[in-house]
Structures are given as C-alpha cells and as structure tokens.
Design a protein around this motif. Structure first.
Motif, PDB file in Angstrom:
ATOM      1  N   LYS A 290       0.414   5.301 -26.121  1.00 42.04           N
ATOM      2  CA  LYS A 290      -0.374   6.117 -26.073  1.00 42.04           C
ATOM      3  C   LYS A 290      -1.429   6.142 -24.875  1.00 42.04           C
ATOM      4  CE  LYS A 290       0.207   8.317 -30.682  1.00 42.04           C
ATOM      5  NZ  LYS A 290       0.668   9.815 -30.101  1.00 42.04           N
ATOM      6  N   GLU A 291      -1.807   4.917 -24.656  1.00 41.23           N
ATOM      7  CA  GLU A 291      -2.997   4.660 -23.685  1.00 41.23           C
ATOM      8  C   GLU A 291      -2.524   4.967 -22.207  1.00 41.23           C
ATOM      9  OE1 GLU A 291      -5.850   0.798 -22.035  1.00 41.23           O
ATOM     10  OE2 GLU A 291      -4.120   0.663 -23.438  1.00 41.23           O
ATOM     11  N   ILE A 292      -3.288   5.578 -21.696  1.00 42.35           N
ATOM     12  CA  ILE A 292      -2.967   5.810 -20.226  1.00 42.35           C
ATOM     13  C   ILE A 292      -4.075   5.095 -19.256  1.00 42.35           C
ATOM     14  CG2 ILE A 292      -2.964   7.854 -18.249  1.00 42.35           C
ATOM     15  CD1 ILE A 292      -3.019   9.787 -20.616  1.00 42.35           C
ATOM     16  N   VAL A 293      -3.155   4.323 -18.369  1.00 43.95           N
ATOM     17  CA  VAL A 293      -3.860   3.295 -17.606  1.00 43.95           C
ATOM     18  C   VAL A 293      -3.989   3.674 -16.265  1.00 43.95           C
ATOM     19  CG1 VAL A 293      -4.248   0.968 -16.852  1.00 43.95           C
ATOM     20  CG2 VAL A 293      -3.092   1.557 -19.180  1.00 43.95           C
TER      21      VAL A 293
ATOM     22  N   ARG B 163       0.998  -1.190  -0.248  1.00 42.91           N
ATOM     23  CA  ARG B 163       0.030   0.102   0.123  1.00 42.91           C
ATOM     24  C   ARG B 163       0.967   1.285   0.094  1.00 42.91           C
ATOM     25  NH1 ARG B 163      -4.937  -0.358   0.359  1.00 42.91           N
ATOM     26  NH2 ARG B 163      -5.342   1.846   1.126  1.00 42.91           N
ATOM     27  N   PHE B 164       0.258   2.359  -0.571  1.00 40.06           N
ATOM     28  CA  PHE B 164       1.101   3.708  -0.637  1.00 40.06           C
ATOM     29  C   PHE B 164      -0.045   4.817  -0.282  1.00 40.06           C
ATOM     30  CE2 PHE B 164      -0.279   2.018  -4.622  1.00 40.06           C
ATOM     31  CZ  PHE B 164      -0.730   3.085  -5.263  1.00 40.06           C
ATOM     32  N   LYS B 165       0.833   5.854   0.107  1.00 39.90           N
ATOM     33  CA  LYS B 165      -0.035   7.033   0.137  1.00 39.90           C
ATOM     34  C   LYS B 165      -0.322   7.704  -0.888  1.00 39.90           C
ATOM     35  CE  LYS B 165      -0.118  11.451   2.914  1.00 39.90           C
ATOM     36  NZ  LYS B 165       0.738  12.377   3.837  1.00 39.90           N
ATOM     37  N   LYS B 166       0.707   7.956  -1.782  1.00 40.53           N
ATOM     38  CA  LYS B 166       0.465   8.621  -3.141  1.00 40.53           C
ATOM     39  C   LYS B 166       1.549   7.848  -4.289  1.00 40.53           C
ATOM     40  CE  LYS B 166      -1.150  12.519  -3.249  1.00 40.53           C
ATOM     41  NZ  LYS B 166      -1.520  14.019  -3.201  1.00 40.53           N
ATOM     42  N   LEU B 167       1.119   7.608  -5.444  1.00 39.45           N
ATOM     43  CA  LEU B 167       1.691   7.055  -6.415  1.00 39.45           C
ATOM     44  C   LEU B 167       1.778   7.954  -7.625  1.00 39.45           C
ATOM     45  CD1 LEU B 167       3.483   4.982  -8.081  1.00 39.45           C
ATOM     46  CD2 LEU B 167       1.316   3.867  -8.551  1.00 39.45           C
ATOM     47  N   TYR B 168       3.009   8.775  -7.769  1.00 39.81           N
ATOM     48  CA  TYR B 168       3.017   9.842  -9.153  1.00 39.81           C
ATOM     49  C   TYR B 168       3.340   9.005 -10.386  1.00 39.81           C
ATOM     50  CZ  TYR B 168       2.477  13.499  -5.762  1.00 39.81           C
ATOM     51  OH  TYR B 168       1.884  14.236  -4.845  1.00 39.81           O
ATOM     52  N   LEU B 169       2.565   9.035 -11.366  1.00 42.87           N
ATOM     53  CA  LEU B 169       3.040   8.557 -12.669  1.00 42.87           C
ATOM     54  C   LEU B 169       3.452   9.692 -13.407  1.00 42.87           C
ATOM     55  CD1 LEU B 169      -0.076   6.353 -13.675  1.00 42.87           C
ATOM     56  CD2 LEU B 169       1.805   5.619 -12.313  1.00 42.87           C
ATOM     57  N   ILE B 170       5.103   9.720 -13.675  1.00 41.96           N
ATOM     58  CA  ILE B 170       5.596  10.594 -14.310  1.00 41.96           C
ATOM     59  C   ILE B 170       5.953  10.126 -16.015  1.00 41.96           C
ATOM     60  CG2 ILE B 170       7.779  12.332 -14.547  1.00 41.96           C
ATOM     61  CD1 ILE B 170       6.017  12.109 -11.720  1.00 41.96           C
ATOM     62  N   ASP B 171       5.163  10.922 -16.980  1.00 41.80           N
ATOM     63  CA  ASP B 171       5.480  10.556 -18.164  1.00 41.80           C
ATOM     64  C   ASP B 171       4.893  11.845 -19.141  1.00 41.80           C
ATOM     65  OD1 ASP B 171       5.599   8.852 -20.277  1.00 41.80           O
ATOM     66  OD2 ASP B 171       4.600   7.217 -19.046  1.00 41.80           O
ATOM     67  N   LEU B 172       5.173  11.543 -20.389  1.00 44.72           N
ATOM     68  CA  LEU B 172       4.992  12.554 -21.466  1.00 44.72           C
ATOM     69  C   LEU B 172       3.432  12.572 -21.645  1.00 44.72           C
ATOM     70  CD1 LEU B 172       7.991  11.980 -24.091  1.00 44.72           C
ATOM     71  CD2 LEU B 172       7.570  13.844 -22.266  1.00 44.72           C
ATOM     72  N   PRO B 173       2.861  13.418 -22.226  1.00 46.49           N
ATOM     73  CA  PRO B 173       1.571  13.469 -22.594  1.00 46.49           C
ATOM     74  C   PRO B 173       1.347  12.641 -23.853  1.00 46.49           C
ATOM     75  CG  PRO B 173       2.433  15.518 -23.455  1.00 46.49           C
ATOM     76  CD  PRO B 173       3.341  14.969 -22.408  1.00 46.49           C
ATOM     77  N   PRO B 174       0.196  11.936 -23.909  1.00 46.50           N
ATOM     78  CA  PRO B 174      -0.281  10.932 -24.896  1.00 46.50           C
ATOM     79  C   PRO B 174       0.233  11.282 -26.630  1.00 46.50           C
ATOM     80  CG  PRO B 174      -1.896  11.021 -23.587  1.00 46.50           C
ATOM     81  CD  PRO B 174      -1.050  12.294 -23.215  1.00 46.50           C
ATOM     82  N   GLU B 175       0.195  12.328 -26.703  1.00 43.90           N
ATOM     83  CA  GLU B 175       0.675  12.837 -28.023  1.00 43.90           C
ATOM     84  C   GLU B 175       2.118  12.859 -28.471  1.00 43.90           C
ATOM     85  OE1 GLU B 175      -0.234  16.472 -25.565  1.00 43.90           O
ATOM     86  OE2 GLU B 175      -1.146  14.545 -25.902  1.00 43.90           O
ATOM     87  N   ALA B 176       2.768  13.006 -27.251  1.00 43.76           N
ATOM     88  CA  ALA B 176       4.347  12.739 -27.238  1.00 43.76           C
ATOM     89  C   ALA B 176       5.020  11.816 -27.163  1.00 43.76           C
ATOM     90  CB  ALA B 176       4.926  13.979 -26.325  1.00 43.76           C
ATOM     91  N   ARG B 177       4.025  10.385 -26.919  1.00 42.44           N
ATOM     92  CA  ARG B 177       4.612   8.952 -26.702  1.00 42.44           C
ATOM     93  C   ARG B 177       4.321   8.236 -28.097  1.00 42.44           C
ATOM     94  NH1 ARG B 177       1.924   9.548 -21.803  1.00 42.44           N
ATOM     95  NH2 ARG B 177       0.590   7.673 -22.264  1.00 42.44           N
TER      96      ARG B 177
END
Length: 208
Positions: free
Chosen positions: A49-52, A30-44
C-alpha cells in the motif's frame, strides 16, 4: 541486477512499481521521465500500500499514474524508451500477463527494451512442496516456468537478448530438495536462467 543489467532510457514505464520504484533499487541511468504505473493504494495488497516517491530524485522526474498496467492506454504507440516489470507479471492472470506484454510492445519504440523479472516456478514449486504446494505469495496468480515465459515473450513479438537466473539455487535445482544455503553460496547472477530463484529476461522490440 538493477544496477548492472538494465539499459538506459529517457522515457521509462515502471509497471507495478509504486511501492518499490526502479530508481530506489540502484538504477544507475538518468532519465527524462519515469512513470510508475500501479493500482491506487486501496486496490493493492496490504504489503504494497505504501507509495514511495522521492520529489528530489536525482535521476529525473518521477510521475505516478494509477491504472491497469496491462492497458497502458494513456501512452501512444512507440513513445517509450524502456519498459520495466519488476516482480509484477506474476500478480496478474496468464491472460493479463500476455495483455501486459502486448501493451509494452505497442508503446515501445523500435529497438527499445522490455525487461522483467519474476519468480522461477522450477524453484518455487520445490520451495513450497513441504507446505502443500501453491505459490510463494498469496497474491500471485501464476509463477512461470522459464520456458513458459520465454514463449510468452516471443509470442507477443519480442526478441530475447539476454536471460539470466538471479540468486542461483544450484543444490536445490540438482537435488530437488530446497536448500537455504543456496541463498548464501549461489551466484548472484547466472547464465543458467533455470537455476535462479528469480528469472530475468531482457527483450527488445525489433526494428522492423
């Protein structure tokens, strides 16, 4: 690997994980907060491109932040418990990879972990030899030899706690010819990092 080798953390950064987040791969803590650090879909790349994001994630709160995973400028020094780079460092240049490692080191609390996995060039150069060489994915900027990655991690300040090979390729490594049967008969995790199709490093930021 994700379910058995990764440590817990309250505040986690998942670098490049918008398409395949850590919690979707069996992360057991378990975690308090999980940050997904990534480029926006149009830049991948089209494959990514799919964000899950699961709004009902039972592990904790999941937040996506679009940006450069080599920068991490939105996060203060020593504010993060665990940084994970799952199959992402190979998507930036060697200079970008070093920048990413230094950014991870800066944001981590002393004693906290930086874990990453990436293709093992000792194996992928054999895999691609018969089709003219190159990398195993068109978006890869580099595929690291294990010693090369080890030196990068140590140069950026980390101590290496564990190193493993994931998906052992024993016949490929011994013969120098790619053996697809290794995917079936090789061990899932091996202490011989050079023998894995994937290399995994568990690093820590020293306490002093």
């Amino acid at each position: 690997m994700v379910s058995t080798l990764l440590p817990p953390g309250e505040i986690i950064l998942d670098l490049g994980g918008a398409n395949c987040p850590l919690y979707k791969m069996g992360y057991p803590h378990r975690f308090k907060k999980l940050y997904l650090i990534d480029l926006p879909p149009e830049a991948r790349h089209d494959m990514y491109k799919e964000i899950v994001i699961d709004p009902n994630c039972e592990g904790g709160e999941v937040v996506i932040k679009y940006g450069d995973m080599t920068e991490l400028g939105d996060f203060p020094d020593e504010s993060v418990d665990f940084v994970w780079s799952g199959q992402s460092i190979e998507h930036v240049s060697p200079e970008g990879g070093e920048k990413m490692c230094r950014a991870a080191f800066r944001v981590l609390k002393p004693g906290s972990a930086f874990c990453l996995d990436t293709p093992n060039r000792l194996i992928t150069e054999i895999h691609t030899r018969d089709i003219g060489g190159g990398f195993i994915h068109p978006e890869h900027c580099i595929e690291y030899h294990p010693q090369q990655l080890r030196e990068l991690l140590e140069r950026t300040g980390f101590e290496i706690k564990h190193a493993y090979g994931i998906c052992e390729m024993p016949n490929t490594r011994t013969s120098g010819a790619f053996c697809y049967e290794d995917f079936i008969y090789g061990r899932q995790i091996t202490d011989a990092v050079s023998s894995g199709y994937i290399q995994f490093f568990h690093c820590v930021k020293p306490c002093c």
